[in-house]
Design a protein around this motif. Sequence first.
Motif, PDB file in Angstrom:
ATOM      1  N   ALA A  46       0.835  -1.209   0.000  1.00 25.70           N
ATOM      2  CA  ALA A  46       0.000   0.000   0.000  1.00 25.70           C
ATOM      3  C   ALA A  46       0.865   1.253   0.000  1.00 25.70           C
ATOM      4  O   ALA A  46       0.591   2.213  -0.740  1.00 25.70           O
ATOM      5  CB  ALA A  46      -0.935  -0.015   1.205  1.00 25.70           C
ATOM      6  N   GLU A  47       1.908   1.268   0.812  1.00 28.63           N
ATOM      7  CA  GLU A  47       2.802   2.430   0.880  1.00 28.63           C
ATOM      8  C   GLU A  47       3.472   2.699  -0.459  1.00 28.63           C
ATOM      9  O   GLU A  47       3.688   3.866  -0.834  1.00 28.63           O
ATOM     10  CB  GLU A  47       3.875   2.186   1.946  1.00 28.63           C
ATOM     11  CG  GLU A  47       3.356   2.198   3.377  1.00 28.63           C
ATOM     12  CD  GLU A  47       4.387   1.639   4.353  1.00 28.63           C
ATOM     13  OE1 GLU A  47       5.503   1.272   3.893  1.00 28.63           O
ATOM     14  OE2 GLU A  47       4.085   1.558   5.556  1.00 28.63           O
ATOM     15  N   GLN A  48       3.789   1.637  -1.193  1.00 24.49           N
ATOM     16  CA  GLN A  48       4.505   1.772  -2.463  1.00 24.49           C
ATOM     17  C   GLN A  48       3.567   1.899  -3.663  1.00 24.49           C
ATOM     18  O   GLN A  48       4.036   2.047  -4.799  1.00 24.49           O
ATOM     19  CB  GLN A  48       5.441   0.579  -2.663  1.00 24.49           C
ATOM     20  CG  GLN A  48       6.521   0.459  -1.595  1.00 24.49           C
ATOM     21  CD  GLN A  48       7.498   1.627  -1.621  1.00 24.49           C
ATOM     22  OE1 GLN A  48       7.771   2.209  -2.673  1.00 24.49           O
ATOM     23  NE2 GLN A  48       8.021   1.985  -0.463  1.00 24.49           N
ATOM     24  N   GLY A  49       2.264   1.836  -3.419  1.00 20.43           N
ATOM     25  CA  GLY A  49       1.307   1.929  -4.517  1.00 20.43           C
ATOM     26  C   GLY A  49       1.301   0.712  -5.413  1.00 20.43           C
ATOM     27  O   GLY A  49       0.970   0.811  -6.603  1.00 20.43           O
ATOM     28  N   LEU A  50       1.640  -0.448  -4.864  1.00 26.29           N
ATOM     29  CA  LEU A  50       1.665  -1.690  -5.634  1.00 26.29           C
ATOM     30  C   LEU A  50       0.318  -2.393  -5.528  1.00 26.29           C
ATOM     31  O   LEU A  50      -0.173  -2.634  -4.426  1.00 26.29           O
ATOM     32  CB  LEU A  50       2.765  -2.620  -5.106  1.00 26.29           C
ATOM     33  CG  LEU A  50       4.203  -2.181  -5.380  1.00 26.29           C
ATOM     34  CD1 LEU A  50       5.181  -2.944  -4.500  1.00 26.29           C
ATOM     35  CD2 LEU A  50       4.546  -2.394  -6.860  1.00 26.29           C
ATOM     36  N   GLY A  51      -0.258  -2.730  -6.632  1.00 25.59           N
ATOM     37  CA  GLY A  51      -1.552  -3.397  -6.627  1.00 25.59           C
ATOM     38  C   GLY A  51      -1.422  -4.896  -6.449  1.00 25.59           C
ATOM     39  O   GLY A  51      -1.952  -5.670  -7.263  1.00 25.59           O
ATOM     40  N   ILE A  52      -0.734  -5.319  -5.417  1.00 25.09           N
ATOM     41  CA  ILE A  52      -0.540  -6.739  -5.127  1.00 25.09           C
ATOM     42  C   ILE A  52      -1.370  -7.093  -3.906  1.00 25.09           C
ATOM     43  O   ILE A  52      -1.257  -6.443  -2.862  1.00 25.09           O
ATOM     44  CB  ILE A  52       0.945  -7.065  -4.877  1.00 25.09           C
ATOM     45  CG1 ILE A  52       1.799  -6.691  -6.085  1.00 25.09           C
ATOM     46  CG2 ILE A  52       1.115  -8.542  -4.529  1.00 25.09           C
ATOM     47  CD1 ILE A  52       3.294  -6.850  -5.850  1.00 25.09           C
ATOM     48  N   ASP A  53      -2.206  -8.096  -4.034  1.00 26.07           N
ATOM     49  CA  ASP A  53      -3.051  -8.531  -2.927  1.00 26.07           C
ATOM     50  C   ASP A  53      -2.244  -9.460  -2.032  1.00 26.07           C
ATOM     51  O   ASP A  53      -1.988 -10.618  -2.385  1.00 26.07           O
ATOM     52  CB  ASP A  53      -4.290  -9.244  -3.473  1.00 26.07           C
ATOM     53  CG  ASP A  53      -5.246  -9.698  -2.373  1.00 26.07           C
ATOM     54  OD1 ASP A  53      -4.958  -9.435  -1.192  1.00 26.07           O
ATOM     55  OD2 ASP A  53      -6.273 -10.316  -2.714  1.00 26.07           O
ATOM     56  N   ALA A  54      -1.857  -8.975  -0.864  1.00 21.93           N
ATOM     57  CA  ALA A  54      -1.021  -9.766   0.041  1.00 21.93           C
ATOM     58  C   ALA A  54      -1.760 -10.962   0.623  1.00 21.93           C
ATOM     59  O   ALA A  54      -1.124 -11.884   1.156  1.00 21.93           O
ATOM     60  CB  ALA A  54      -0.486  -8.885   1.166  1.00 21.93           C
ATOM     61  N   ALA A  55      -3.070 -10.967   0.532  1.00 17.93           N
ATOM     62  CA  ALA A  55      -3.851 -12.099   1.037  1.00 17.93           C
ATOM     63  C   ALA A  55      -3.934 -13.236   0.032  1.00 17.93           C
ATOM     64  O   ALA A  55      -4.341 -14.351   0.379  1.00 17.93           O
ATOM     65  CB  ALA A  55      -5.257 -11.634   1.416  1.00 17.93           C
ATOM     66  N   ASP A  56      -3.566 -12.965  -1.198  1.00 16.87           N
ATOM     67  CA  ASP A  56      -3.639 -13.968  -2.257  1.00 16.87           C
ATOM     68  C   ASP A  56      -2.344 -14.787  -2.261  1.00 16.87           C
ATOM     69  O   ASP A  56      -1.274 -14.255  -2.563  1.00 16.87           O
ATOM     70  CB  ASP A  56      -3.823 -13.272  -3.609  1.00 16.87           C
ATOM     71  CG  ASP A  56      -3.992 -14.240  -4.772  1.00 16.87           C
ATOM     72  OD1 ASP A  56      -3.720 -15.444  -4.596  1.00 16.87           O
ATOM     73  OD2 ASP A  56      -4.391 -13.788  -5.865  1.00 16.87           O
TER      74      ASP A  56
END
Length: 324
Positions: free
Chosen positions: A215-225
């Motif tokens: 979130a801080e880096q603006g990365l659209g990676i879902d950490a829950a996936d």
Amino acid sequence: MTASAAPSCPTVATTPLDPAKFRDPAVTARGERRASVTLTALRTLWLNTGTLCNLTCTNCYIESNPRNDALVYLTRAEAKAYLEEIATAGWPTREIGLTGGEPFMNRDVPGILADILEGGFRALVLTNAMRPMQRHRAALLRLRERYGARLSLRVSLDHYGRDVHEAERGPGAWEPALRGLLWLAANGFDISVAGRGLSGEGEDRLRAGYARLFAEQGLGIDAADPARLVLFPEMDARRDVPEITEACWGILGKSPDQMMCAGSRMVVKRKGAERPTVVACTLLPHDPRFDLGPTLAGAHGPVVLNHPHCARFCVLGGASCSTG
């Protein structure tokens, strides 16, 4: 199994490995029948591009560093021969993974990727996203433009914090890796992140920490996936771990078909060898017990789970290097 012993499958310990374990391919130290895994279908083929790496990590399972060429660079022609074997045999292989070392140290990797993608496969590259990858940005952009999400890159960030990551990978390793990940994201690549259990935190806490970083880096990676943030258990062949018996499948509620070696093999080329060879597992490129010969056709036999990594990483850890 001995007549007096009950089926066993104990939990992982922190004591040194019992030297009586993992010796006999047929039975465990307690005399129980050792588990094995049959290749149900070759869904993923891994190509080890060589053990050379730009980093020297504290605990690298394959012992990569800037000087270790025990596994030499795989050439484009050698890699293509295995792609052609898959096509000729009509196997249901859908993914070709590149691992190292750092794959982008090998100058043939862009050509290898082009052959993989042109052959209709999905390509997955495991990379630290540092300078070696950056040298191939133009080639990567061309491949992404032509093949889109069929080219996927998994970037190693060993922790969501700089200190733990650099304790493993060395001072100054955090910023270049993060810059590489951000470049891939900004240019529309299909990306994921590989983390490790170095800090001893539970999975929920680790995923929450990575979620904050993304979130801080603006990365659209879902950490829950789990496909987008892959968390690998730590491997230490010197630490005690249970041997996996045939009884363990029922005790653990798991199936041999769920194991990585039920759907994948890896190609390596050892220093001084005339040609590459196929091994049973990405984690065991140096162990001759897991060498299955030069062809994929000859590598379809069952794999005996006769190594600590089989237990810690796959059976008890539930991990896999592949995407599916």
